[in-house]
Structure formats: C-alpha cells, structure tokens
Design a protein around this motif. Structure first.
Motif, PDB file in Angstrom:
ATOM      1  N   LYS A  53       0.844  -1.192   0.000  1.00 45.34           N
ATOM      2  CA  LYS A  53       0.000   0.000   0.000  1.00 45.34           C
ATOM      3  C   LYS A  53       0.879   1.241   0.000  1.00 45.34           C
ATOM      4  N   PHE A  54       0.365   2.311  -0.597  1.00 49.13           N
ATOM      5  CA  PHE A  54       1.087   3.575  -0.676  1.00 49.13           C
ATOM      6  C   PHE A  54       0.223   4.679  -0.096  1.00 49.13           C
ATOM      7  N   PHE A  55       0.875   5.607   0.616  1.00 40.56           N
ATOM      8  CA  PHE A  55       0.195   6.726   1.249  1.00 40.56           C
ATOM      9  C   PHE A  55       0.903   8.018   0.859  1.00 40.56           C
ATOM     10  N   VAL A  56       0.151   9.100   0.734  1.00 43.48           N
ATOM     11  CA  VAL A  56       0.730  10.406   0.407  1.00 43.48           C
ATOM     12  C   VAL A  56       0.469  11.353   1.567  1.00 43.48           C
ATOM     13  N   ARG A  57       1.453  12.227   1.833  1.00 44.18           N
ATOM     14  CA  ARG A  57       1.323  13.227   2.894  1.00 44.18           C
ATOM     15  C   ARG A  57       1.964  14.520   2.408  1.00 44.18           C
ATOM     16  N   THR A  65      -1.096  19.854  -1.725  1.00 44.34           N
ATOM     17  CA  THR A  65      -1.148  18.563  -2.412  1.00 44.34           C
ATOM     18  C   THR A  65      -2.598  18.121  -2.379  1.00 44.34           C
ATOM     19  N   ARG A  66      -3.100  17.618  -3.508  1.00 49.68           N
ATOM     20  CA  ARG A  66      -4.479  17.152  -3.591  1.00 49.68           C
ATOM     21  C   ARG A  66      -4.513  15.740  -4.161  1.00 49.68           C
ATOM     22  N   LEU A  67      -5.422  14.955  -3.640  1.00 47.50           N
ATOM     23  CA  LEU A  67      -5.646  13.600  -4.129  1.00 47.50           C
ATOM     24  C   LEU A  67      -7.085  13.520  -4.591  1.00 47.50           C
ATOM     25  N   LEU A  84      -3.089  12.622  -8.475  1.00 47.56           N
ATOM     26  CA  LEU A  84      -2.315  13.317  -7.462  1.00 47.56           C
ATOM     27  C   LEU A  84      -1.873  14.653  -8.036  1.00 47.56           C
ATOM     28  N   GLN A  85      -2.231  15.749  -7.344  1.00 48.18           N
ATOM     29  CA  GLN A  85      -1.830  17.081  -7.772  1.00 48.18           C
ATOM     30  C   GLN A  85      -0.808  17.607  -6.776  1.00 48.18           C
TER      31      GLN A  85
END
Length: 169
Positions: A53-57, A65-67, A84-85
């Motif tokens: 699994k991958f997570f963005v912060r 940052t926008r998902l 992902l922006q």
C-alpha cells in the motif's frame, strides 16, 4: 510495480517508479522525485510505502497537495488510477494492486490508463472544441474586397475634392 505517470505539461508522459519506502517529491535536487517548476515546493510531499500500500502526505507545501481533488492534510491512501496534484502538476498513480477497495469517497475506481508510445493527435471527429465553431477562412476574401472598394471610393472622393477646390480659386 507502483509508479506515477506525468499528466501536466512539465512531466507529460514521464513515468516515475516508486521503489523506495519513502519518496520525497519536491523542487530541490535532494528530492527523490524532482519536479523543477514554481508551483512545487522544495520538499512538497512524501509518498510512503507500507507493504503493498502507498500513502501520500503533504509536507507543509505552499501550493498544497491534492488527491482526487481533495486537499491532503493527513496520510491518504493511494489507489490505482488516483489523480495526485502536487502544486499545479498532475500525476496519475498506478500500481499492480487491484483497485477493488473503495477509496476515501467510498467508490471503487475502475478507470483504465493507457500510455501512448508515440505522438498523439486529435480524433478526426474533433473539428473544433470551441463553443463558437471554427473560424471561416473563406470570409477573408470578402473582407479584402470590401476594404479595397472603400479605399478606391476614398481615393475618388479625395481626387474630386482636390479638383473642386482648385476650380473654386
């Protein structure tokens, strides 16, 4: 294999493999994934791998940052085909992980991404995407004719006026 696929002009068509446990995206040369554009902060965001699994912060970036259109304020899970922006730069997340679990919005993303290997062009059915239609190129001849006639009439008027003034003296 997980990867980000560039969609915006700055990164269009580029594929960035996510092979590290933590990938820093930013404008600085020290970033693992460097995007040199003004809308991206020096240390903009981080993608963290946890198993498959991958997570963005967001890392306190200026432009955020926008998902999938939502601001990233906490760790959000990336799913295949997520948008992902990073500032004004758009990237698509893709991985071998099946997209069968619902996302943050409760929906399952079933979008397929196809990467074109060669140059792309507009479909033949796209004559004009403007709501005003295409510009009529054959109207230019009519305008030149009208301008020519007006010019000739102005020249004739000037000559007649000149002779009229000379005969009055």
């Amino acid at each position: 294999m997980a990867q980000l696929i560039g969609m915006s002009e700055e990164v269009k068509g580029k594929v960035f493999a996510l092979t590290r446990d933590e990938t820093i995206i930013g404008r600085r040369k020290e970033a693992n994934l460097m995007i040199d554009t003004n809308s991206v902060s020096g240390r903009h965001c981080m993608i963290r791998k946890d198993g498959n699994k991958f997570f963005v912060r967001d890392l306190g970036s200026t432009n955020g940052t926008r998902l999938n259109g939502r601001d990233v304020n906490v760790d959000l899970r990336l799913r295949p085909k997520d948008l992902l922006q990073v500032g004004a730069v758009e990237l698509i997340f893709d991985s071998d992980e099946p997209a069968d679990e619902p996302g943050e919005d409760g929906l399952v993303n079933t979008t397929r991404i196809e990467i074109a290997t060669g140059p792309t062009g507009k479909p033949a059915s796209f004559e004009s995407i403007s709501p005003f239609g295409t510009r009529q190129k054959n109207n230019m001849a009519i305008w030149w004719a009208i301008i020519g006639v007006i010019g000739i009439l102005a020249l004739i008027a000037a000559i007649v006026l000149f002779f009229f003034v000379i005969h009055l003296k």
